[in-house]
Design an enzyme around this catalytic site. Structure first.
Site, short mmCIF file in Angstrom:
data_model
loop_
_atom_site.label_atom_id
_atom_site.label_comp_id
_atom_site.label_asym_id
_atom_site.label_seq_id
_atom_site.Cartn_x
_atom_site.Cartn_y
_atom_site.Cartn_z
N GLY A 42 0.83 -1.21 0.00
CA GLY A 42 0.00 0.00 0.00
C GLY A 42 0.86 1.25 0.00
N ALA A 43 2.02 1.17 -0.63
CA ALA A 43 3.02 2.23 -0.54
C ALA A 43 2.59 3.52 -1.23
CB ALA A 43 4.34 1.75 -1.15
N GLY B 15 -0.47 4.74 -1.06
CA GLY B 15 -1.64 5.28 -0.36
C GLY B 15 -1.29 6.45 0.54
N PHE B 16 -2.30 6.95 1.21
CA PHE B 16 -2.19 8.12 2.08
C PHE B 16 -1.11 7.94 3.15
CE2 PHE B 16 -4.57 10.02 5.94
CZ PHE B 16 -3.88 11.22 5.86
N LEU B 17 -1.20 6.86 3.92
CA LEU B 17 -0.22 6.59 4.96
C LEU B 17 1.07 6.00 4.39
CD1 LEU B 17 0.65 6.36 7.93
CD2 LEU B 17 -0.65 4.20 8.06
N TYR C 212 -15.93 -4.28 6.98
CA TYR C 212 -14.56 -3.75 7.02
C TYR C 212 -13.90 -4.07 8.36
CZ TYR C 212 -10.70 -0.45 7.48
OH TYR C 212 -9.47 0.10 7.73
N LYS D 261 -10.61 -6.53 9.01
CA LYS D 261 -9.39 -5.98 9.63
C LYS D 261 -9.08 -6.70 10.94
CE LYS D 261 -7.02 -3.11 8.61
NZ LYS D 261 -5.75 -3.18 7.84
#
Length: 373
Positions: free
Chosen positions: A12-13, A15-17, A157, A161
């Site tokens: 997820g590189a 993405g936002f975080l 979701y 998670k």
């Protein structure tokens, strides 16, 4: 302990975080290599780190988190995996099979790749939604990792998670093929805000459509403690450093940590107003309906969508779960992360607010133009 010379993998590189963590790793550590994993990676995504990469090699791995062969290639020779990739869905738009495939199966396959490729450290980005709030809306005031809470996570979701987190923590201590053992931990950030937050952009766009008046869907007393993206990235780096430290590895392995900072507790709706009031936005004084009627309306909408589902897939604009989440006091302390991970927020509330407002201000003209045309 520094990660100098290590090879790190970030899922997820883009993405936002993920972007914030990659930049932090390049700025703070002298890594041998950092591998960016995402479904789609543009050349400009990689080039955006040129100003801080130094001698670190940055490689893009574009592929599906559910592809085990792809994951093994990406993890080969790595020292630490930061697993941030997931599907986020707060309204029920995504089919459960898709959520489960990415958030649970993808996590499991990544753990297996780490075992097969002898990756010693694995850090899972979890979510406050694995804790709740529960359907009854029971509040938590400054909770800790020891807080007992009757939680029956029903929303897809949160369920996926939670299972991803459980599988990660169970994998702690697994024997790697080279005879060493895997160490894992999970971080549970609060609602993450900051430059690049698409949820804030969505609320701002809604406010523009509503003549600069933000919608209120949270009671003022239903406070949460949002956390700035820069501080969440720092917590991940501190977790990686701690897992590399042989004295700390056995302490934090298999544990989860709440990640918050010194952002003042506030309701979700009022937080939007705090960020956007300097840009000329106001906020509704009251909920559109009394809370009990809002729940009833959501029930009717959900029921209607369920009836029509065999013929057409409709997603209600608001659900009972979302109303509960927005109207439950739910705050948590970061003290255990401070003690065991060495995490202390780097960015003050004033700095985080200033940076976020400036970013929102830079986005506002484009949003107005799109809506007005």
């Amino acid at each position: 302990m520094a990660l100098n010379g290590d090879v790190c993998v970030v899922t997820g590189a883009c993405g936002f975080l993920g972007r914030r963590l990659v930049r932090l790793l390049l700025e703070e550590e002298r890594l041998s290599e950092i591998r960016l994993i995402d479904r789609q990676i543009k050349l400009e995504d990689v080039q955006s780190f040129n100003d801080c990469r130094g001698d670190t090699r940055v490689r893009a791995y574009e592929g599906d988190i559910r592809d085990s062969a792809f994951l093994r290639r990406a993890c080969r020779g790595a020292s630490t995996v930061f697993h941030m990739a997931c599907l986020i869905d707060v309204r029920g738009k995504v089919e459960f099979s898709e959520l489960y495939g990415v958030n649970v199966k993808g996590t499991q396959l990544l753990l297996e790749a780490c075992i097969e490729e002898n990756v010693p450290s694995f850090i899972y980005t979890s979510s406050i939604e694995v804790m709740g709030p529960n359907p009854s809306g029971d509040p938590v005031y400054n909770g800790t990792e020891e807080t007992q809470y009757k939680c029956a996570v029903k929303f897809p979701y949160g369920k996926t998670k939670r299972e991803g987190e459980e599988r990660t923590l169970r994998a702690n201590g697994e024997l790697l093929l080279d005879g060493t053992r895997l160490a894992t931990c999970a971080l549970r950030p609060m609602y993450i805000y900051g430059e690049g937050c698409r949820f804030l952009l969505g609320h701002m766009a809604d406010g523009v459509r509503n003549k600069n008046v933000l919608y209120r869907l949270s009671l003022q007393e239903a406070k949460v403690n949002p956390v700035y993206v820069g501080n969440v990235a720092l917590a991940h780096l501190q977790a990686a450093r701690s897992l590399k430290d042989s004295n700390k590895r056995n302490i934090i392995g298999g544990r989860f940590y709440y990640i918050s900072d010194d952002t003042p507790p506030v309701s979700y709706s009022d937080f939007n107003h705090v960020m956007m009031s300097p840009l000329g936005f106001h906020i509704q004084d009251k909920l559109p309906l009394p809370l009990c009627l809002l729940y009833l309306l959501c029930f009717v909408l959900e029921w209607g969508c369920a009836i029509l589902r065999p013929f057409i897939r409709l997603v209600p604009p608001l659900t009972r779960h979302l109303v509960t989440m927005l109207n439950t006091h739910f705050t948590f302390s970061y003290k255990r992360a401070q003690v065991e991970l060495g995490y202390t927020p780097r960015y003050s509330w004033q700095e985080a607010r200033k940076g976020t407002i400036e970013w929102l201000a830079s986005q506002l003209p484009e949003i107005r133009e799109k809506i007005e045309t």
